[in-house]
Design an enzyme around this catalytic site. Structure first.
Site, PDB file in Angstrom:
ATOM      1  N   THR A 226      31.130  47.335  33.266  1.00 51.53           N
ATOM      2  CA  THR A 226      32.185  47.122  32.247  1.00 51.53           C
ATOM      3  C   THR A 226      31.501  46.475  31.115  1.00 51.53           C
ATOM      4  OG1 THR A 226      34.116  45.132  32.160  1.00 51.53           O
ATOM      5  CG2 THR A 226      31.390  44.395  33.230  1.00 51.53           C
ATOM      6  N   SER A 261      33.256  35.577  32.169  1.00 50.01           N
ATOM      7  CA  SER A 261      34.076  35.447  33.345  1.00 50.01           C
ATOM      8  C   SER A 261      32.647  34.998  34.595  1.00 50.01           C
ATOM      9  CB  SER A 261      35.511  36.165  33.765  1.00 50.01           C
ATOM     10  OG  SER A 261      34.289  37.283  34.252  1.00 50.01           O
ATOM     11  N   TYR A 263      33.273  37.262  36.844  1.00 48.48           N
ATOM     12  CA  TYR A 263      33.380  38.359  37.723  1.00 48.48           C
ATOM     13  C   TYR A 263      32.454  39.968  35.951  1.00 48.48           C
ATOM     14  CZ  TYR A 263      34.752  43.324  36.561  1.00 48.48           C
ATOM     15  OH  TYR A 263      34.503  44.985  36.112  1.00 48.48           O
ATOM     16  N   HIS A 264      32.552  38.970  35.551  1.00 47.99           N
ATOM     17  CA  HIS A 264      31.834  40.437  34.394  1.00 47.99           C
ATOM     18  C   HIS A 264      31.097  39.441  34.506  1.00 47.99           C
ATOM     19  CE1 HIS A 264      35.614  40.269  32.541  1.00 47.99           C
ATOM     20  NE2 HIS A 264      35.768  41.779  31.997  1.00 47.99           N
ATOM     21  N   LYS A 267      28.435  41.972  36.717  1.00 48.60           N
ATOM     22  CA  LYS A 267      28.066  43.336  36.622  1.00 48.60           C
ATOM     23  C   LYS A 267      26.940  43.091  35.716  1.00 48.60           C
ATOM     24  CE  LYS A 267      32.252  45.819  37.722  1.00 48.60           C
ATOM     25  NZ  LYS A 267      32.255  47.086  38.763  1.00 48.60           N
TER      26      LYS A 267
HETATM   27  O1  LIG Z   1      49.107  39.404  30.266  1.00 44.58           O
HETATM   28  C1  LIG Z   1      48.192  39.879  29.995  1.00 44.58           C
HETATM   29  C2  LIG Z   1      47.059  40.254  30.000  1.00 44.58           C
HETATM   30  C3  LIG Z   1      45.844  40.462  29.264  1.00 44.58           C
HETATM   31  N1  LIG Z   1      45.928  39.454  28.154  1.00 44.58           N
HETATM   32  C4  LIG Z   1      44.373  39.890  27.327  1.00 44.58           C
HETATM   33  O2  LIG Z   1      44.280  41.400  27.790  1.00 44.58           O
HETATM   34  C5  LIG Z   1      42.734  41.776  27.768  1.00 44.58           C
HETATM   35  C6  LIG Z   1      42.376  41.890  28.901  1.00 44.58           C
HETATM   36  O3  LIG Z   1      42.391  41.752  29.700  1.00 44.58           O
HETATM   37  P1  LIG Z   1      42.712  42.292  31.485  1.00 44.58           P
HETATM   38  O4  LIG Z   1      43.418  41.115  32.288  1.00 44.58           O
HETATM   39  O5  LIG Z   1      43.382  43.578  31.005  1.00 44.58           O
HETATM   40  O6  LIG Z   1      41.364  42.338  31.698  1.00 44.58           O
HETATM   41  P2  LIG Z   1      39.756  41.639  31.379  1.00 44.58           P
HETATM   42  O7  LIG Z   1      40.427  41.007  32.297  1.00 44.58           O
HETATM   43  O8  LIG Z   1      38.803  42.354  30.942  1.00 44.58           O
HETATM   44  O9  LIG Z   1      39.712  42.844  33.473  1.00 44.58           O
HETATM   45  C7  LIG Z   1      39.712  44.254  33.506  1.00 44.58           C
HETATM   46  O10 LIG Z   1      38.577  45.131  32.751  1.00 44.58           O
HETATM   47  C8  LIG Z   1      37.571  44.923  32.773  1.00 44.58           C
HETATM   48  C9  LIG Z   1      37.129  46.022  31.364  1.00 44.58           C
HETATM   49  S1  LIG Z   1      36.432  44.747  30.078  1.00 44.58           S
HETATM   50  O11 LIG Z   1      38.061  44.215  29.785  1.00 44.58           O
HETATM   51  O12 LIG Z   1      36.364  44.235  30.405  1.00 44.58           O
HETATM   52  O13 LIG Z   1      36.643  45.850  28.588  1.00 44.58           O
HETATM   53  C10 LIG Z   1      37.311  45.315  34.403  1.00 44.58           C
HETATM   54  O14 LIG Z   1      35.814  45.980  33.878  1.00 44.58           O
HETATM   55  C11 LIG Z   1      37.767  45.048  34.602  1.00 44.58           C
HETATM   56  O15 LIG Z   1      37.674  45.380  36.266  1.00 44.58           O
HETATM   57  C12 LIG Z   1      39.548  44.673  34.883  1.00 44.58           C
HETATM   58  O16 LIG Z   1      40.191  44.053  35.604  1.00 44.58           O
HETATM   59  C13 LIG Z   1      42.183  40.213  27.732  1.00 44.58           C
HETATM   60  O17 LIG Z   1      41.768  39.218  26.598  1.00 44.58           O
HETATM   61  C14 LIG Z   1      43.403  39.224  27.902  1.00 44.58           C
HETATM   62  O18 LIG Z   1      43.266  37.749  27.184  1.00 44.58           O
HETATM   63  C15 LIG Z   1      46.709  39.361  27.629  1.00 44.58           C
HETATM   64  O19 LIG Z   1      46.760  39.250  26.492  1.00 44.58           O
HETATM   65  N2  LIG Z   1      47.999  39.012  28.291  1.00 44.58           N
END
Ligand SMILES: O=c1ccn([C@@H]2O[C@H](COP(=O)(O)OP(=O)(O)O[C@H]3O[C@H](CS(=O)(=O)O)[C@@H](O)[C@H](O)[C@H]3O)[C@@H](O)[C@H]2O)c(=O)[nH]1
Length: 475
Positions: A226, A261, A263-264, A267
């Site tokens: 990730t 997190s 989770y992260h 990885k």
């Molecule tokens: O309703 C929402 C949902 C999310 N966010 C924000 O959007 C960002 C991304 O959150 P996300 O829920 O879209 O993604 P994340 O939790 O980071 O995890 C997802 O994206 C990761 C890639 S990354 O984000 O780490 O680049 C993958 O590893 C995970 O498996 C996948 O579930 C965060 O800052 C979160 O706070 C909002 O502002 N509002």
């Protein structure tokens, strides 16, 4: 055929009276049973059976891929055989789309999955926006439409004997490993979910590494990492490694990891284990540090409603852009957490499947630990909200946004510039986020909007309030 799910062994599903039965569940399963499941939570979900608990290797079909011979296969013995790809986690969002794509491209594919992603939904009271068929119906439909077989091994890769049997039986040339608990909020619900996530992910990957060492030294591991492993440093993010000069000496080192997190972090631990085994055992591996995936349709999932992919919009498994499109469709204000300056790399699910195919077709060398940053564009949460608002107004939707107190601990205004050239150099042709894509995603969300449970939209998992007490599902 006995379909069963042992209530006290939920992640191991025996689907046939196959001879290939293997030992009782591993530690991860025991933990999972004790902490996360009650028998009642499974009632009505699956049939039970009186047989002893065990995992079985189940081949959904014994028919080899012969009805539609791949172009590279011929009666000429000198022609290469189709490459065999094991897709671990092939029933999930990215895994299912990838399994179909690779099968279409004439790889011989098997899916290894314990179907636990479906169980998480039942535990938490969630449901995909889209109705999805069972894995068996999915695979049968694919066979009926294309003549191509996908083999299915149902079981838990934390159970090494199950994994070993699957490996020996299928003999993969490549393993694509999507089979992890992939939600950051899920890992932050309570102690038991944090422990489950790290155990499931780290031990599962460790088992895959041992299986490759033991049963398929040449096998290429394509592991889904990730972008979140890097966090949000105030310098450019490189692809896996950074060259540093310190006190006059220079070295190329793994890029610093600052995951945010459990989770992260799982990885990050995986990456270290993989890097070590590449060095120590000569394993060939590619870590695909993927960004946030959006979209639902791929050419293959579009072929029939039984091939349709899942689309999560809830606050635990739903991710930013997909959630915003569903929120817009039902008239819920877009849930921007905190200041909304959080910037991440994003990609279309059609590019996920393309990237995996590129990684498989260009394997790492023996002993090499490659890292590719797998995303195509960067957006802040506020930018996504603006794009969805604009696209929504074209469709006559009155889209509003709201500021939600950030349930996470993360920088809300920060520098972000991540490299992502290696996959492009190998031929990735990105599908950039466009108005037409947003229109189609929004239309898709509108089509299924009656299935939306609006109670699942607001976040209820707090990074700061996580505790040891098991969190009630109805809280
Ligand atoms: O309703 C929402 C949902 C999310 N966010 C924000 O959007 C960002 C991304 O959150 P996300 O829920 O879209 O993604 P994340 O939790 O980071 O995890 C997802 O994206 C990761 C890639 S990354 O984000 O780490 O680049 C993958 O590893 C995970 O498996 C996948 O579930 C965060 O800052 C979160 O706070 C909002 O502002 N509002």
């Amino acid at each position: 055929m006995a379909h069963l799910l042992s209530a006290s062994c939920p992640s191991v599903i025996s689907l046939s009276s196959s001879k290939n039965s293997v030992k009782p569940f591993g530690l991860g399963q025991i933990f999972f049973n004790a902490q996360l499941l009650s028998r009642s939570s499974l009632k009505g979900l699956l049939f039970q059976d009186k047989k002893p608990r065990r995992s079985c290797v189940f081949r959904a079909t014994a028919v080899p891929i012969t009805q539609q011979a791949p172009p590279e296969t011929s009666t000429d013995n000198s022609s290469p055989k189709p490459k065999r790809v094991m897709v671990i986690g092939g029933d999930g969002y990215c895994g299912w789309a990838t399994a179909l794509h690779l099968s279409k491209k004439n790889y011989q594919v098997c899916i290894v999955d314990n179907l636990v992603r479906r169980l998480f939904d039942h535990q938490l009271g969630l449901e995909s926006l889209t109705p999805i068929a069972s894995i068996h119906d999915r695979i049968s439909r694919w066979k009926a439409l294309t003549g191509k077989s996908i083999e299915l091994y149902v079981g838990d890769i934390c159970d090494f004997e199950f994994l070993a049997e699957s490996f020996k039986s299928f003999e993969p040339d490549s393993v694509v490993h999507f089979g992890e608990q992939r939600s950051a909020p899920y890992s932050m619900i309570d102690r038991s979910r944090a422990v489950f996530t790290q155990h499931n992910n780290v031990i599962g990957t460790l088992n895959v590494l041992f299986a490759i060492k033991e049963f398929g030294e040449e096998c290429h591991l394509v592991k889904l990492g990730t972008m979140g492993e890097y966090g949000t440093p105030n310098i450019d993010i490189e692809e896996g490694y950074i060259t540093i000069t310190h006190n006059g000496r220079t070295d190329t080192l793994p890029y610093p990891k600052q995951a945010s997190s459990f989770y992260h972090l799982s990885k990050v631990h995986d990456s270290h284990n993989i890097a070590f085994t590449c060095k120590a055992w000569g394993i060939r591996a590619t870590d695909l540090n993927q960004g946030v995936v959006y979209g639902v349709k791929t050419d293959e999932t579009e072929m029939h409603e039984e091939l349709r992919n899942r689309l999560d919009y809830d606050a635990v498994f739903g991710t930013a852009l997909n959630r915003f499109c569903v929120q817009a469709a039902v008239g819920h204000p877009l849930t921007v957490y905190g200041k909304g300056g959080q910037t991440r790399g994003y990609l279309d699910i059609r590019d996920t499947v393309q990237c995996v195919e590129i990684a498989i077709a260009n394997p790492a060398k023996a002993g090499e630990f490659r890292v590719f940053n797998q995303f195509t564009e960067q957006f802040s949460v506020n930018e996504l909200a603006s794009l969805v608002t604009k696209a929504g107004s074209k469709l006559g939707l009155d889209v509003k946004k709201m500021t939600v107190p950030n349930p996470r601990v993360e920088a809300e205004e920060h520098y972000y510039n991540a490299k992502h050239t290696k996959l492009m150099e190998l031929g990735l042709e990105p599908h950039y986020l466009s108005e037409s894509l947003l229109d189609s995603l929004l239309n898709f969300a509108v089509q299924f909007k009656d299935r939306v449970d609006t109670k699942q939209i607001m976040p209820s998992v707090s990074w700061k309030k996580i505790g040891v007490k098991t969190k009630s599902m109805t809280a």
